[in-house]
Structures are given as C-alpha cells and as structure tokens.
Design an enzyme around this catalytic site. Structure first.
Site, PDB file in Angstrom:
ATOM      1  N   CYS A  35       0.745  -1.329   0.107  1.00  0.00           N
ATOM      2  CA  CYS A  35       0.166  -0.052   0.077  1.00  0.00           C
ATOM      3  C   CYS A  35       0.574   1.399   0.015  1.00  0.00           C
ATOM      4  O   CYS A  35       1.996   1.179   0.152  1.00  0.00           O
ATOM      5  CB  CYS A  35      -0.891   0.113   1.126  1.00  0.00           C
ATOM      6  SG  CYS A  35      -0.068   0.202   2.761  1.00  0.00           S
TER       7      CYS A  35
ATOM      8  N   CYS B 177       3.319   1.620   2.856  1.00  0.00           N
ATOM      9  CA  CYS B 177       4.212   0.777   2.913  1.00  0.00           C
ATOM     10  C   CYS B 177       5.221   1.131   2.014  1.00  0.00           C
ATOM     11  O   CYS B 177       6.618   1.013   2.294  1.00  0.00           O
ATOM     12  CB  CYS B 177       3.865  -0.774   2.657  1.00  0.00           C
ATOM     13  SG  CYS B 177       2.600  -1.447   3.530  1.00  0.00           S
TER      14      CYS B 177
END
Length: 78
Positions: free
Chosen positions: A11, A14
């Site tokens: 994501c 991340c």
C-alpha cells in the site's frame, strides 16, 4: 551492511515507509539491503499484525503506521 525488511501489502504507506528507510540510510551513510515482504503468512511469522512493519537484522523494530525519521535513524545506527 544492515538487512531491512518492509512488511506490508504494498500500500501507499508501505511504499512510503520503504522510501523513508532508503532516505535515512543514505543520509546516515549506512549500507542496507532492503526486501519487501508482502506475503501475509511471512508477515505473520514476525508477529506483526499491523502494517507497515520494519525489521532490521531480523528484529521487528516497528509495526503499524509510518515510522518517524528520528526512530529510523536510531534503529539503523544501533
């Protein structure tokens, strides 16, 4: 050389965590290898329930939300 793993699904948070690790390591002059771990079974082996997570040299140093740059610096220099 420090071995860093960024745990998460890939994501935005991340990805941002990975970039923060790279930026801090470069700023500090610390050589790293970085691996993205996206498999939930592998992430669970680290005991991380909330991502992104950061593992440095086999030790979980952060889980959930974006880490602070100052903390990253401390962990990379430890």
């Amino acid at each position: 050389m420090r071995e860093v793993k960024v745990l998460g699904s890939g994501c935005r948070r991340c990805q941002e965590t990975e970039q923060m690790v790279r930026t801090e390591a470069q700023r500090l002059g610390v050589e790293i290898t970085i691996e993205k771990v996206t498999d939930y079974a592998e992430i669970a082996k680290f005991g991380v329930l909330s991502t992104p997570g950061v593992v440095i040299d086999g030790k979980v140093v952060h889980a959930g939300g974006l880490p602070k740059a100052a903390d990253l610096a401390k962990w990379l220099m430890a």
